[in-house]
Design a protein around this motif. Sequence first.
Motif, mmCIF file in Angstrom:
data_model
loop_
_atom_site.group_PDB
_atom_site.id
_atom_site.type_symbol
_atom_site.label_atom_id
_atom_site.label_comp_id
_atom_site.label_asym_id
_atom_site.label_seq_id
_atom_site.Cartn_x
_atom_site.Cartn_y
_atom_site.Cartn_z
ATOM 1 N N GLN A 199 0.832 -1.194 0.000
ATOM 2 C CA GLN A 199 0.000 0.000 0.000
ATOM 3 C C GLN A 199 0.867 1.243 0.000
ATOM 4 N N ALA A 200 0.420 2.253 -0.723
ATOM 5 C CA ALA A 200 1.029 3.577 -0.634
ATOM 6 C C ALA A 200 0.164 4.402 0.306
ATOM 7 N N VAL A 201 0.742 4.794 1.428
ATOM 8 C CA VAL A 201 0.019 5.589 2.421
ATOM 9 C C VAL A 201 0.485 7.032 2.290
ATOM 10 N N ILE A 202 -0.418 7.900 1.846
ATOM 11 C CA ILE A 202 -0.079 9.292 1.582
ATOM 12 C C ILE A 202 -0.782 10.171 2.601
ATOM 13 N N ASP A 203 0.012 10.925 3.336
ATOM 14 C CA ASP A 203 -0.518 11.800 4.379
ATOM 15 C C ASP A 203 -0.146 13.232 4.016
ATOM 16 N N LYS A 204 -0.911 13.799 3.097
ATOM 17 C CA LYS A 204 -0.659 15.152 2.585
ATOM 18 C C LYS A 204 0.714 15.223 1.932
ATOM 19 N N ILE A 205 1.750 15.695 2.625
ATOM 20 C CA ILE A 205 3.047 15.843 1.967
ATOM 21 C C ILE A 205 4.021 14.730 2.332
ATOM 22 N N SER A 206 3.608 13.762 3.131
ATOM 23 C CA SER A 206 4.490 12.642 3.449
ATOM 24 C C SER A 206 3.958 11.374 2.799
ATOM 25 N N PHE A 207 4.827 10.390 2.665
ATOM 26 C CA PHE A 207 4.504 9.228 1.847
ATOM 27 C C PHE A 207 5.258 8.005 2.356
ATOM 28 N N LEU A 208 4.576 6.855 2.338
ATOM 29 C CA LEU A 208 5.198 5.623 2.811
ATOM 30 C C LEU A 208 4.602 4.448 2.060
#
Length: 450
Positions: free
Chosen positions: A301-310
């Motif tokens: 999964q790509a977890v995108i939290d506004k300007i951060s990414f994991l």
Amino acid sequence: MLKNKTKFFFEKKLYENITNCNLIEPDQTVIFGLSGGVDSVSLLYALNEISKKYPFKIIALHVNHGIRENAVRDEEFSRSFAQSLGVKFISEKIYIPKAAEELKQGIEETARQFRYILFEQAAEKYNADKIITAHNKNDNAETVLLNIIRGAGLNGICGIALTRGKIIRPMLIYTRAEIEEYAHFCDLSYVVDETNLDIEYTRNYIRHEIIPLLEKQNSNTIENICNLSKLAKRDIDLLNGISHSDVIINDKLPPSILSRRIITQFSKHSDRTLSNKHIEAIMNTIYSAKSAIISLPDNLQAVIDKISFLITGEIQQIEEPWSFVLKQGENRYNNIEIILSTDKIKITEIIYNLSIQFVLDFDKIKGTIFARSRHSGDSFVCHSINRNVKKCFINKKIKKEVRDQIPVICDSEGIICVPYIGVADRVYNKNAERSIYLYISRNEVTDEER
């Protein structure tokens, strides 16, 4: 005379490729993937000849995929051929059709996955240093075209890598025609996999239909595609050097660098090629400064939290993710206050029962400093130990509802400090000429939480 000359130059070129690229060191043990086809038979024969002067041990492994009626014939042929060379032979069997059905994916992809799993297991069992497959230039060209058809980007154009971990592919320097010529002059027998003639398989369609059409326009099609993959690999190496980072935190990055960071992080979790569709979806979400979870191949999964990414394999919950860039001075978010200063400030209250302040080396900070919520899998090196943030919080008996409110402080290369844990080694320097001071507090911290 021609026979001896062909054999000599084929083996000489192979030996030079092995030694110049440090593919096999003297006295190493290698697992060799032996299918019984012309490619693997020719390579095993040539390697066995080379090993007489440049000693290394070969263990031939045949995988019976349980797909074809002639699978037993191929296994017995491979056993007989390896033994005729004095090479140790082992075999494994797995019923691929059933596995493909359970995994809900194609026969080819499933066979490839399980084949490499068995290679790795054999390497571990026999303490082998390398795993050898018999891919050639034609295989590489087919892979490039296959990846283009599937919508891959620059990574896909790179084709088949010469090395990947323990896996080496020393025969990528030969075309299939050169290999067949070598087999002919060495009087080598081999089996023919009839499924390789079935154009219902995409790779076979490319091999038997597309490439012959291209070769009518240019007889150097295979060489030209392989040269293209080399040039793409050079560009990839350059972009990787520029864009290497564990965390993406800048929505202002140009697409070329942002996409490369996405690909780099995905490659840490999977050997597959990430499609352009997935890359564009992640980039569009980051550029729009939204939060989202995007499903990726291999249950990632790509977890995108506004300007951060994991990218992670764990199920993520982002009910209330948050992140904000830190400016100099006071920064507030809900009940969190963070003061960022280049001057030491007198602070009297205890912060998180850990430290009044974090002191960071100004010159080691990369890009923007920002605070964000904790992500699953967060870790960083502190006091020479790679520390998992969640485990550290649990060990300190911090309640989950409190853990989720503790800010993780990052720069463009990842985590730089976390309350309760400390400062990342890469930004810590007590003798730094210039420092950044961070003061972190959270309102309504009870004694129980402390």
